[in-house]
Design a protein around this motif. Sequence first.
Motif, PDB file in Angstrom:
ATOM      1  N   LYS A  81       0.823  -1.335   0.065  1.00 57.77           N
ATOM      2  CA  LYS A  81      -0.004   0.037   0.006  1.00 57.77           C
ATOM      3  C   LYS A  81       0.863   1.211   0.021  1.00 57.77           C
ATOM      4  N   LYS A  82       2.221   1.259   0.697  1.00 58.63           N
ATOM      5  CA  LYS A  82       3.048   2.357   0.497  1.00 58.63           C
ATOM      6  C   LYS A  82       2.122   3.562   1.299  1.00 58.63           C
ATOM      7  N   ARG A  83       1.498   3.226   2.283  1.00 56.21           N
ATOM      8  CA  ARG A  83       0.930   4.410   3.176  1.00 56.21           C
ATOM      9  C   ARG A  83       0.679   3.833   4.719  1.00 56.21           C
ATOM     10  N   ASP A  84       0.334   4.769   5.361  1.00 62.34           N
ATOM     11  CA  ASP A  84       0.046   4.150   6.948  1.00 62.34           C
ATOM     12  C   ASP A  84      -1.328   3.811   7.060  1.00 62.34           C
ATOM     13  N   GLU A 102       3.318   2.574  10.113  1.00 59.66           N
ATOM     14  CA  GLU A 102       3.726   3.759   9.405  1.00 59.66           C
ATOM     15  C   GLU A 102       4.757   3.438   8.505  1.00 59.66           C
ATOM     16  N   SER A 114       9.175  -0.386   8.126  1.00 59.59           N
ATOM     17  CA  SER A 114       7.959  -0.168   8.386  1.00 59.59           C
ATOM     18  C   SER A 114       7.822  -0.050  10.102  1.00 59.59           C
TER      19      SER A 114
END
Length: 462
Positions: A81-84, A102, A114
Amino acid sequence: MLLQRLIEEYPTQFAEYAEKVLDSYFGNIFVTYQNEKILYVNKRMAASVHMSKEELTGMTLKELREQKLWLRSVSRELYDKKRDFNAYNVSKYGDELFTHIEPIFDNEGQVVMSAQFSIPKRMLTEFSNYFEQEKSGLQKYKDIADYLEAQKEAEEIVVCESPATKLAFADARFLASIDSTVLICGETGTGKDVLANFIFHHSRRSGHPFVPVNCSAIPAELVESEFFGYERGAFTGARSSGKSGLFEMANHGTLFLDEVGELPMSMQAKLLRALETGEVMRVGGTKLTNTDVRVIAATNRDLKRMVAEKKFREDLYYRLNVMPLFLPPLRERTEDILPLADQFLFRYNRKYGLSRMLNQEMRQGLLDYHWPGNIRELRNVIERYAISGRLVITGLGAGEDSDMAGLQGLEEGLSLREACDRFEQAYIQQALSKCSGSVAKAAEQLGIHRSLLYKKLKKGTE
């Protein structure tokens, strides 16, 4: 940069203490590198899967996934996803976890690490329970503050010029020194609440709450919940957090039951039990709460006659009537009338920014009236005079209104401010004349500071 500076300044201690700080975190910490290996876990994270920190840190993520320690791989999802995001997870040992993760980006915007923070559901439940307890405690104090604010009236005045009043307050001072129940009897408006306050402020409980309640002002269906409080959901419309009752609010302090003769019979038995045992139970509750409350009751009713008429419980009457006090009506203590009137007028002049005064005719009119409404009626008459400039007493003499405004000599057409200013100057000149021109004596007679009188005199010559 800050961490680098700390490492340079404390090269030997930093790593050791940094690890202790992370291990002291109340939740789980799990750090991975490039979706390949575990870079760091804190002590609580390792313990949650029954492993040591060293065992976990040496593993690759592939090895970890093969052991199926968790229902889902939150770290793998992050690298995709490359997002929190937040996630719900379950360990192989049945622990439910609420997780926030995160991404850590390099200078080119690629995810290199991560950082995962998890809290077990049981810990969240403990937090929630603790929060509710703290909230309930804070709400209790807020209830007290809100209740007292709602009950708050203008500061009451203690005037003891008549022999009857001096005797009543002498008895009150003695009763303040002992911790018994007191029953104050007297007509409406005689100042029973002032006497109750006096007892409280001179008692050993003065550092604790004084909670006044007008029993006649509470609807019959709400009396029990007001006195004893209620749990959340106790009835339709009940506050979700519940509510403290008057006995809880007054714990270690004094509960003043004004107009106690108005309590419904159904409530009198429950009040008696609370007075006898100190135990109360909230409406909708299942446990008893111990309270330590001193009760001062007041009434304008003949409770003994009400007992004979089966309108008031005999056992409650004797429980309240431990130490009786009687406050005579204002017509039987005429020496208090003018001092009270002066005190009230001073208060309302200050409140409304006015400078009303009572002339001799007005003062005599106050003395001649029989005051069926007692001090409360006198206070209302003085407040009306302060606002309107007309001292009107209903019921004087043959039952007609008496207007003793003392506004003679003022021509019509003046504004209210102009009329007040002219009356004030005339009154000042009258005082100066009586004091043979002495400003100091006139200021003392008028009840103002000499410097203020000089200012008013200067204003009159402009």
